[in-house]
Design a protein around this motif. Structure first.
Motif, PDB file in Angstrom:
ATOM      1  N   TRP A 113      76.713 -22.749 -38.806  1.00  0.00           N
ATOM      2  CA  TRP A 113      78.059 -22.491 -38.312  1.00  0.00           C
ATOM      3  C   TRP A 113      78.726 -23.769 -37.815  1.00  0.00           C
ATOM      4  O   TRP A 113      79.922 -24.001 -38.066  1.00  0.00           O
ATOM      5  CB  TRP A 113      78.042 -21.443 -37.204  1.00  0.00           C
ATOM      6  N   ALA A 140      81.177 -18.671 -45.341  1.00  0.00           N
ATOM      7  CA  ALA A 140      80.989 -17.952 -44.080  1.00  0.00           C
ATOM      8  C   ALA A 140      80.261 -16.630 -44.316  1.00  0.00           C
ATOM      9  O   ALA A 140      79.373 -16.251 -43.539  1.00  0.00           O
ATOM     10  CB  ALA A 140      82.344 -17.704 -43.421  1.00  0.00           C
ATOM     11  N   ALA A 141      80.608 -15.929 -45.386  1.00  0.00           N
ATOM     12  CA  ALA A 141      79.927 -14.664 -45.695  1.00  0.00           C
ATOM     13  C   ALA A 141      78.451 -14.894 -45.986  1.00  0.00           C
ATOM     14  O   ALA A 141      77.582 -14.122 -45.547  1.00  0.00           O
ATOM     15  CB  ALA A 141      80.615 -13.992 -46.888  1.00  0.00           C
ATOM     16  N   VAL A 154      76.573 -15.596 -42.745  1.00  0.00           N
ATOM     17  CA  VAL A 154      76.319 -14.347 -42.019  1.00  0.00           C
ATOM     18  C   VAL A 154      75.078 -13.651 -42.569  1.00  0.00           C
ATOM     19  O   VAL A 154      74.210 -13.177 -41.814  1.00  0.00           O
ATOM     20  CB  VAL A 154      77.551 -13.411 -42.117  1.00  0.00           C
ATOM     21  N   ASP A 187      71.812 -15.515 -41.651  1.00  0.00           N
ATOM     22  CA  ASP A 187      71.397 -15.341 -40.247  1.00  0.00           C
ATOM     23  C   ASP A 187      70.708 -14.007 -39.999  1.00  0.00           C
ATOM     24  O   ASP A 187      70.005 -13.848 -39.006  1.00  0.00           O
ATOM     25  CB  ASP A 187      72.617 -15.452 -39.325  1.00  0.00           C
ATOM     26  N   ARG A 188      70.918 -13.027 -40.887  1.00  0.00           N
ATOM     27  CA  ARG A 188      70.447 -11.670 -40.607  1.00  0.00           C
ATOM     28  C   ARG A 188      69.333 -11.185 -41.542  1.00  0.00           C
ATOM     29  O   ARG A 188      68.690 -10.197 -41.242  1.00  0.00           O
ATOM     30  CB  ARG A 188      71.627 -10.684 -40.674  1.00  0.00           C
ATOM     31  N   TYR A 232      89.101  -7.940 -42.607  1.00  0.00           N
ATOM     32  CA  TYR A 232      88.112  -8.825 -41.990  1.00  0.00           C
ATOM     33  C   TYR A 232      87.678  -8.313 -40.617  1.00  0.00           C
ATOM     34  O   TYR A 232      86.526  -8.493 -40.220  1.00  0.00           O
ATOM     35  CB  TYR A 232      88.662 -10.243 -41.894  1.00  0.00           C
ATOM     36  N   LEU A 278      83.813  -7.611 -39.579  1.00  0.00           N
ATOM     37  CA  LEU A 278      83.227  -8.150 -38.347  1.00  0.00           C
ATOM     38  C   LEU A 278      82.702  -7.051 -37.441  1.00  0.00           C
ATOM     39  O   LEU A 278      81.660  -7.204 -36.791  1.00  0.00           O
ATOM     40  CB  LEU A 278      84.277  -8.992 -37.608  1.00  0.00           C
ATOM     41  N   ILE A 308      79.222  -6.018 -38.549  1.00  0.00           N
ATOM     42  CA  ILE A 308      78.104  -6.955 -38.428  1.00  0.00           C
ATOM     43  C   ILE A 308      77.925  -7.490 -37.011  1.00  0.00           C
ATOM     44  O   ILE A 308      76.908  -8.127 -36.734  1.00  0.00           O
ATOM     45  CB  ILE A 308      78.296  -8.150 -39.392  1.00  0.00           C
ATOM     46  N   ALA A 309      78.880  -7.224 -36.120  1.00  0.00           N
ATOM     47  CA  ALA A 309      78.783  -7.763 -34.758  1.00  0.00           C
ATOM     48  C   ALA A 309      77.672  -7.046 -33.997  1.00  0.00           C
ATOM     49  O   ALA A 309      77.701  -5.824 -33.822  1.00  0.00           O
ATOM     50  CB  ALA A 309      80.117  -7.617 -34.031  1.00  0.00           C
TER      51      ALA A 309
END
Length: 609
Positions: free
Chosen positions: A326, A357-358, A361, A364-365, A482, A486, A489-490
């Protein structure tokens, strides 16, 4: 914050003096709050200062402080013939036929940085960028040389229609203030090599040699694809091949991207580490390689974006820090916007950072270490491809009115094969630059790989519903989309995640339904579309019936008026059906644009005279 300030400055506009005063006040406030140990308040003041910096930087580009800049030409400045002196800013485009198959003269396109301009009695120093087309060009034009000649100059001019391609903004982002053209034999040209540009000319000469020998060694459409992937030259690709990659959702591989640059930098890093080079030295050397490759590949915006993003990761390695994805992404975006905040409005910039960015994300998961290696690779590839597709979906819909459904699967074979073509293609290009024979057997292998790449793209493009035509969403729809992503996924929302996602889903569906609801015009509305030469007129009758009279067009196939202007305008009205199309007479500037209209829209009836 920087991007937000640039966006507000573009939308609202503000004189620089109040912005400078507000910036000084915010910096002073941040310093005072920082000393008073109020970090939250100091951070907010610094973010606001960043926003004002973005606004000031954008204003400095749109309204340059240099009074000799071409952007300050009078508003009523009309096309005229002028004597121009400037430096060639980069490698010229390869000669291309003006009208394929029609025997028209060849042309090259040069980008110049102006030094002096003389138009009639008015003459003096000048600054700013120009884009010049030379017809019947036979001379050699190298980056860094000074060029003097007589050209017909004008401001960048494009169609001004809602939903259409904003050509003026496109050239403004590139720093082009004027465009011009001339026949080489009539321009009274004078070329002067400058001693300070030897390195730039050497890189340009190496690029030209590599491009020529790659095409000679591989040849055909396969050679053209290799030139595009390895060195960023798409001039030799046929329209059919470009369409196949676009419709299969893999068009991105035709532009040098982070995949190409990171692959080369990673391979070089592994080589240096194998030679026991210190990590910082290896990272610095890889950074120099990235800079060299960006220059060798022509320095196009996509190449520069990829180089900056890769350099941000290498910088973390040089500083002996773990590369946070990031932070690297944010640093790359900040650097690109600091150089030119108008990149924010560029479709390529938006697609690059939305897709990256996608993917970050997802990275990271995802926890796939417990899976077998083949299953892990397949699931990771599918997830990354789907994430990139979902991340870029609104951007594609806004700029191109298309989304690809086959791209998620098509990227599985095409992206790895593109990596192979990049690595082996660069190796062969360097070998060919040293010796015309290159490496034994490698050209045949590259030809086979490129043919497989093209065939795969055509296969996926031919699938039913491979690509869908959509209406361009509004800005509110994009932000709602968007926000929905978010909210899903938040991790911190927890129990509020599903209710918020449901609310945003209803809001998005409501906007779409409201926009798609058929409206009934109360009065006759006639819209004359800006199509250059010729005519195209859209008539909306009371009750909502749409009639299109002519479709515009040009006299060759360089530019499809129907595909780039008429159809996007109709789709911007959230309409895809025409009740009647009328062709007044079958001349190209009235007829040619109707081909795309009939291909992409539903037409109930056609009249021709």
């Amino acid at each position: 914050a920087f991007a937000g300030g640039a966006l507000l400055a573009d939308r609202l506009g503000a004189p620089p003096a109040p912005l400078l005063a507000a910036l000084a006040a915010l910096l002073l406030t941040a310093a005072v709050w920082g000393r008073a140990r109020h970090p939250g308040a100091a951070l907010l003041a610094l973010l606001a200062a960043f926003a004002l910096t973005g606004a000031l930087r954008l204003r400095a580009l749109v309204h340059p402080p240099d009074p000799t800049h071409l952007a300050h030409l009078p508003a009523d400045w009309t096309p005229r013939r002028c004597r121009l002196t400037g430096r060639i800013a980069g490698p010229p485009e390869e000669p291309i036929p003006e009208a394929p198959g029609a025997g028209a003269p060849e042309r090259i396109v040069l980008r110049l940085t102006a030094e002096r301009l003389a138009c009639g009695a008015a003459a003096g120093p000048a600054a700013g960028g120009l884009r010049l087309a030379l017809y019947e060009a036979r001379g050699e034009y190298r980056a860094g040389d000074r060029l003097e000649g007589t050209f017909l100059l004008r401001r960048p001019r494009g169609a001004i229609n809602p939903g259409g391609f904003d050509y003026r903004r496109f050239r403004q982002v590139q720093g082009i203030a004027l465009e011009g053209w001339a026949r080489e034999a009539q321009a009274d040209l004078a070329l002067q090599p400058l001693p300070g540009a030897r390195l730039q000319r050497a890189v340009a000469a190496l690029r030209k040699r590599m491009l020529r020998r790659l095409q000679e060694a591989v040849g055909g459409e396969e050679g053209a694809l290799l030139r595009a992937i390895v060195l960023g030259d798409r001039s030799g690709l046929s329209a059919a091949t470009v369409t196949a990659f676009r419709d299969s959702g893999t068009y991105h591989i035709l532009a040098i991207s982070g995949l190409n640059v990171s692959l080369l930098a990673g391979a070089f890093l592994l080589l240096l580490r194998g030679l026991r080079a210190p990590p910082r030295v290896a990272a610095a050397a890889a950074g120099l390689l990235v800079v060299f490759y960006a220059a060798l590949a022509g320095g196009s915006p996509s190449v520069v974006r990829a180089a900056v993003m890769t350099a941000a990761v290498l910088l973390a390695l040089m500083l002996d820090r773990q590369a946070d994805l990031w932070n690297s992404l944010g640093l790359a975006a900040l650097l690109l916007l600091a150089v030119n905040p108008q990149n924010l409005f560029d479709a390529g910039f938006q697609l690059t950072f939305a897709a990256t960015a996608a993917i970050v994300v997802v990275a990271d998961r995802l926890t796939l270490a417990h899976l077998p290696r083949p299953a892990r690779w397949l699931l990771l590839s599918l997830t990354v491809s789907a994430a990139a597709a979902l991340g870029t979906l609104p951007v594609l819909a806004v700029h191109f009115q298309r989304i690809s459904l086959s791209g998620i699967l098509a990227n599985l074979p095409i992206v790895p094969l593109s990596g192979v073509l990049t690595a082996l293609g660069m190796l062969e290009a360097l070998a060919l630059a040293l010796h015309p024979a290159g490496l034994p057997g490698l050209a045949d292998l590259l030809r086979l790989a490129a043919a497989t790449q093209i065939g795969t793209a055509r296969l996926f493009a031919a699938l039913p519903l491979a690509t869908l035509q959509v209406y361009p969403p509004t800005l509110l729809m994009v932000w709602t989309y968007y926000g929905l992503v978010l909210s899903l996924i938040a991790g911190r929302l927890r129990r509020w995640r599903l209710p918020l996602a449901g609310l945003l889903t209803l809001a998005l569906l409501g906007q779409v339904a409201w926009k798609a609801w058929p409206s009934r015009a109360a009065a006759l509305t006639v819209t004359f579309l800006d199509v250059g030469e010729g005519d195209s007129i859209l008539v909306e009758a009371p009750g909502g019936r749409l009639v299109l009279v002519d479709g515009g067009g040009v006299y060759d196939d360089r530019f499809d008026v129907g595909d780039r202007i008429v159809v996007p305008y109709v789709l911007s009205r959230w309409r895809s059906r025409l009740d009647l199309v009328v062709l007044t007479h079958p001349q190209p500037d009235h007829l040619n644009g109707l081909q795309a209209v009939l291909r992409r829209l539903t037409v109930a009836e056609v009249w021709e005279s």
